[in-house]
Design a protein around this motif. Structure first.
Motif, PDB file in Angstrom:
ATOM      1  N   ALA A 275       0.803  -1.227   0.101  1.00 40.11           N
ATOM      2  CA  ALA A 275       0.019  -0.059   0.034  1.00 40.11           C
ATOM      3  C   ALA A 275       0.764   1.364  -0.098  1.00 40.11           C
ATOM      4  O   ALA A 275       0.579   2.457  -0.653  1.00 40.11           O
ATOM      5  N   ASN A 276       1.950   1.195   0.835  1.00 35.96           N
ATOM      6  CA  ASN A 276       2.997   2.392   0.920  1.00 35.96           C
ATOM      7  C   ASN A 276       3.256   2.576  -0.689  1.00 35.96           C
ATOM      8  O   ASN A 276       3.604   3.762  -1.211  1.00 35.96           O
ATOM      9  N   SER A 277       3.705   1.477  -1.251  1.00 32.56           N
ATOM     10  CA  SER A 277       4.268   1.596  -2.563  1.00 32.56           C
ATOM     11  C   SER A 277       3.303   2.211  -3.675  1.00 32.56           C
ATOM     12  O   SER A 277       3.718   2.498  -4.751  1.00 32.56           O
TER      13      SER A 277
ATOM     14  N   GLU B 248      -5.880   4.894  -3.476  1.00 35.23           N
ATOM     15  CA  GLU B 248      -4.838   4.238  -3.447  1.00 35.23           C
ATOM     16  C   GLU B 248      -5.052   2.813  -2.562  1.00 35.23           C
ATOM     17  O   GLU B 248      -4.493   1.762  -3.155  1.00 35.23           O
ATOM     18  N   TRP B 249      -5.793   2.542  -1.541  1.00 35.59           N
ATOM     19  CA  TRP B 249      -6.100   1.332  -1.115  1.00 35.59           C
ATOM     20  C   TRP B 249      -6.797   0.616  -1.703  1.00 35.59           C
ATOM     21  O   TRP B 249      -6.707  -0.673  -1.934  1.00 35.59           O
ATOM     22  N   LYS B 250      -7.754   1.047  -2.693  1.00 38.96           N
ATOM     23  CA  LYS B 250      -8.772   0.217  -3.453  1.00 38.96           C
ATOM     24  C   LYS B 250      -7.663  -0.555  -4.534  1.00 38.96           C
ATOM     25  O   LYS B 250      -7.770  -1.586  -4.952  1.00 38.96           O
ATOM     26  N   ALA B 251      -6.838   0.461  -5.155  1.00 38.01           N
ATOM     27  CA  ALA B 251      -5.979  -0.010  -6.196  1.00 38.01           C
ATOM     28  C   ALA B 251      -4.971  -1.128  -5.447  1.00 38.01           C
ATOM     29  O   ALA B 251      -4.805  -2.196  -6.211  1.00 38.01           O
ATOM     30  N   THR B 252      -4.519  -1.147  -4.287  1.00 39.17           N
ATOM     31  CA  THR B 252      -3.649  -1.882  -3.865  1.00 39.17           C
ATOM     32  C   THR B 252      -4.515  -3.313  -3.592  1.00 39.17           C
ATOM     33  O   THR B 252      -3.834  -4.350  -3.955  1.00 39.17           O
TER      34      THR B 252
END
Length: 440
Positions: free
Chosen positions: A201-203, A221-225
């Motif tokens: 997630a950080n990446s 970002e979290w959804k994509a992760t």
């Protein structure tokens, strides 16, 4: 902040222990440790320690990672006194030291504490005092089968993106041969699947909390992760991945069933060991991936370390053992018995200056570069109110991270969608952070 941590969060040894007060005689040290390969190796060398220290006997309690964390947290928070030496990590050390639960270490001049890699030493210190000695330290990186990549016409760059990894995993998957394109942690736990997924997630540019401590699982970002993690694992991963942690994926890779494995740098010595790995001669390494356009590779920093609880009644003997097990002399003992590649990595500057280690460990440069690249003060490209790389350095994270890990593992097992898992993570984490007083 107690409330039981808010819901229970040989002969070569002689010079290593010089300068330490003489340990108690006729004592038995009970040591709790994790069932990882380096710790198993240490147990096999214990006779060297007891021969040099005949007044000290050692009793091992070796546990799976999640169980170890649960038991040592319970014991130290209740001052149970069951263990004399604890194997804990960079998450627990500063929190427990500030609680007064750990004994500051005095390991003597011969130990050469200044040789410890600065980032690792700092992570295990509070107010300039060392509260745990690192047995091995790690970041994360890509390990992959060079022979399968060549056969598939795939080139994995030294600094890949997640798009590179997905493409390579697709081309290197052949489930009819039990050859899976990628293996990633799926076993639930704040230090199991969430250790990996938080780094991922950080990446991707995500963060656990905004500057007001509000959870961010409803972000793009979290959804994509999570969407990409589940897609890779469902399409190219092994069956039963929701039960696989570090050890399970290590075994799969060593058996030749994983084309790509992204995990702790410490695994490198095991996947390149011809005595245990069927693919030892065909392993390449690359940096932890990033999402294209995000200047963050999710480098984590972790050290499995040895510490002494204040409840121990054998503290001098425990100091003597820790000085032996984390010394330069211990590294030389391992090298003598099993070669330099097998030495516990990531803890001492001198190891990475040693030409013998450099010659035998093709992963040495990638390991130290990954450790040095970790930014635990700001793990996300966005502003955050917390420190920590693959974890959030607050006492509540142990419970919150495990709860989120259970939801994400359930999504991997097909029991809920990514959207539902993220919504549950958002709701539950908001409730717990409000209850703990972070959200006003």
């Amino acid at each position: 902040m107690t409330t039981t941590l808010r819901a229970l969060l040989g002969a070569t040894a002689l010079c290593a222990t010089a300068g330490i007060a003489a340990a108690q005689d006729n004592v038995t040290l009970t040591i709790a440790t994790v069932n990882n390969g380096d710790m198993i190796r240490m147990q096999g060398l214990t006779d060297e320690f007891t021969a040099a220290n005949p007044g000290i006997q050692v009793q091992w309690v070796t546990l799976e990672e999640n169980i170890l964390r649960e038991r040592v947290t319970t014991d130290i928070a209740t001052q149970g006194g069951q263990y004399d030496v604890l194997t804990i990590g960079t998450y627990e050390v500063p929190i427990w030291a500030k609680q007064g639960w750990l004994v500051p270490l005095e390991l003597g001049d011969a130990y050469d504490v200044d040789d410890l890699i600065p980032a690792v030493r700092d992570a295990l210190s509070v107010d300039g005092k060392l509260y745990a000695a690192p047995f091995y330290a790690e970041s994360a990186m890509v390990m992959y089968r060079t022979d399968l990549a060549e056969a598939a016409g795939v080139t994995i760059p030294e600094a890949p993106t997640w798009a590179d990894i997905r493409d390579a995993a697709a081309k290197m998957t052949d489930k009819s041969k039990e050859q899976y394109g990628i293996c990633l942690r799926g076993k639930p736990g704040w230090g199991e699947n969430m250790g990996f997924i938080t780094a991922m997630a950080n990446s991707y540019g995500a963060r656990w909390f905004d500057t007001d401590w509000k959870p961010q699982f409803d972000s793009e970002e979290w959804k994509a992760t999570l969407t990409d993690y589940l897609a890779m694992m469902n399409e190219y991963g092994p069956p039963g991945a929701s039960s696989n942690g570090f050890n399970e994926n290590l075994s799969l890779f060593q058996q030749g069933k994983c084309a790509i494995w992204i995990d702790a740098t410490v695994a490198a010595s095991f996947v390149t060991d011809p005595a245990t790995s069927t693919v030892a001669d065909n392993v390449g390494f690359a940096q932890f991936p990033n999402r294209e356009g995000v200047d963050n590779r999710g480098n984590w920093l972790w050290a499995w370390s040895l510490a002494i609880p204040t409840s121990s009644d054998a503290q001098e003997a425990a100091q003597t053992f820790i000085a032996w097990a984390t010394s330069k002399e211990y590294s030389e003992l391992v090298a003598e018995r099993e070669g330099w590649r097998a030495v516990p990595p990531g803890t001492r500057t001198s190891l990475y200056e040693n030409p013998d280690y450099q010659a035998e460990a093709p992963f040495a440069a990638m390991t130290i570069d990954s450790i040095n690249a970790a930014n635990t003060q700001k793990a996300s490209v966005q502003d955050v109110p917390y420190t920590g790389g693959q974890f959030v350095a607050i006492p509540e994270f142990q419970g919150i991270g495990t709860a989120v890990g259970q939801q994400f593992s359930a999504a991997l097992a097909g029991q809920m969608s990514a959207e539902d898992a993220l919504a549950a993570a958002q709701s539950n984490t908001t409730r717990e952070m409000t209850r703990a007083g972070y959200i006003k």
